[in-house]
Design an enzyme around this catalytic site. Sequence first.
Site, PDB file in Angstrom:
ATOM      1  N   ASP A  52      15.000   1.343   8.570  1.00 62.76           N
ATOM      2  CA  ASP A  52      16.110   0.868   9.388  1.00 62.76           C
ATOM      3  C   ASP A  52      15.745  -0.473  10.018  1.00 62.76           C
ATOM      4  OD1 ASP A  52      18.598   0.981  10.756  1.00 62.76           O
ATOM      5  OD2 ASP A  52      17.568   1.670  12.552  1.00 62.76           O
TER       6      ASP A  52
ATOM      7  N   GLU B 161     -16.052  12.278 -32.643  1.00 65.80           N
ATOM      8  CA  GLU B 161     -14.625  12.521 -32.838  1.00 65.80           C
ATOM      9  C   GLU B 161     -13.953  13.057 -31.584  1.00 65.80           C
ATOM     10  OE1 GLU B 161     -16.643  16.360 -34.382  1.00 65.80           O
ATOM     11  OE2 GLU B 161     -17.124  14.257 -33.996  1.00 65.80           O
TER      12      GLU B 161
END
Length: 464
Positions: A53, A374
């Site tokens: 605000d 991997e």
Amino acid sequence: MSARVLVVDDVLPNVKLLAAKLTREYFNVLTAFNGPDALEMVRKESPDIVLLDVMMPGMDGFEVCEKIRSDPATMHIPIVMVTALSDVADRVRGLEAGADDFLTKPVNDIALFARVRSLVRLKMMMDEWRLRESTSGQFGVIERSGTMLSESFERANVLVLEDSALDLEKVTETLQRDHNAVVAAGTCAKALERALGSELDLVVVSLTLLNEDGLRLCSQLRSHERTRQVPILLMVDEGDLGQVAKGLELGANDYVVKPVDRNELLARARTQIRRKRYQERLRSNYEQSLSMALTDSLTGVFNRRYVNAHLPRLLERAFDSHKPVSVLMFDIDHFKVVNDTYGHAIGDEVLREVSARSSRNLRTFDLVARLGGEEFIVILPDTDGEAALIVAERLRSRIADTPFAVSSGGGEINVTVSIGISVGGRLGDTAEGLIRRADEALYEAKRSGRNCVMADARADHLEG
């Protein structure tokens, strides 16, 4: 998209109304009723966006905004000022103080939710770039990028899509005050052609074209790699909030209402140009660090060294922001058979393609790394167990469903992966523990027949 929203207003009914609207849209709402409390909440709770605000006693919204922007720890939090003020001079003052936008009371729900989601998406991306830069800086290979406000807004390359000669003249003359090179286009096709052939800092798109839809250009710009990160500033008729919301959803960054005020146009353009240049600097530093120390030379993704430095910091942020972080551990099923049957050169091709498919099927701020051999890891910020399971299953299917083309005899190889999931973000969670739990879930996936996804038992109990 969930986010932590701080609502600041000295009038309790206003706070309750905004909080109720946001809560219904599944946002996590924090509240403050004055400037000092708002600043304290920003420092302690690290909200994703502040709805502020303007008219408050003591410390008004402009001063709060300036203080948030002056603190390096909080300056990147988006701020939307919510006010009854409608004067253009007040909007310009707010933008110059660092606000990202203004919403006028009573707040329109369409504009509110569209703006919040747009700015939160931007913050998530910028947070990840800043965190990666900070992680890379630990290795001494780059210098910090400073702040967005330290970036220049002058001498930018700007493209304007507008078919009104009067509006085009006004916009062009205004933007040239910052020594910008402004190029005009009267159609979407011409604008796209010029955008793809240029290095742009900003695209201004009118949504009041007589014979075309400017939103089509927004969509096209976001679909091309070359223009995906170029900021888009919309020009819209007053009250056309549906077009604004759709534009922000498509990836536009900001908007200005016609008739365009010159000072407001300049303020919004400067913000977008600075933000783009700051993001480019972050990306440049990040890419430099990768090339020097932190990537896997075979696949081009991150390496274990980067994960070891980055994941602990990501967990700290997850705990502070009350948002979980998920880890996927996966490796290629029967990869030794691939090497033994086709040779290590073909095995390397498979590793590179697995990395590429993983990267293509994740968000830009997710992280893929090769831990060795991997074995790979994927780190998913702001992701709970349910969402991580969806990502993991999608990743598994993208790898398994399409055979891998390899150079040996022009053939194809079927490749599958097994994936384990863990989720962290609680007090006491460590990077080592998160990786260990994901690794245990991975081995459970292998014991269950491979080419499947398994989650650590805790993953179901740590939701965002």
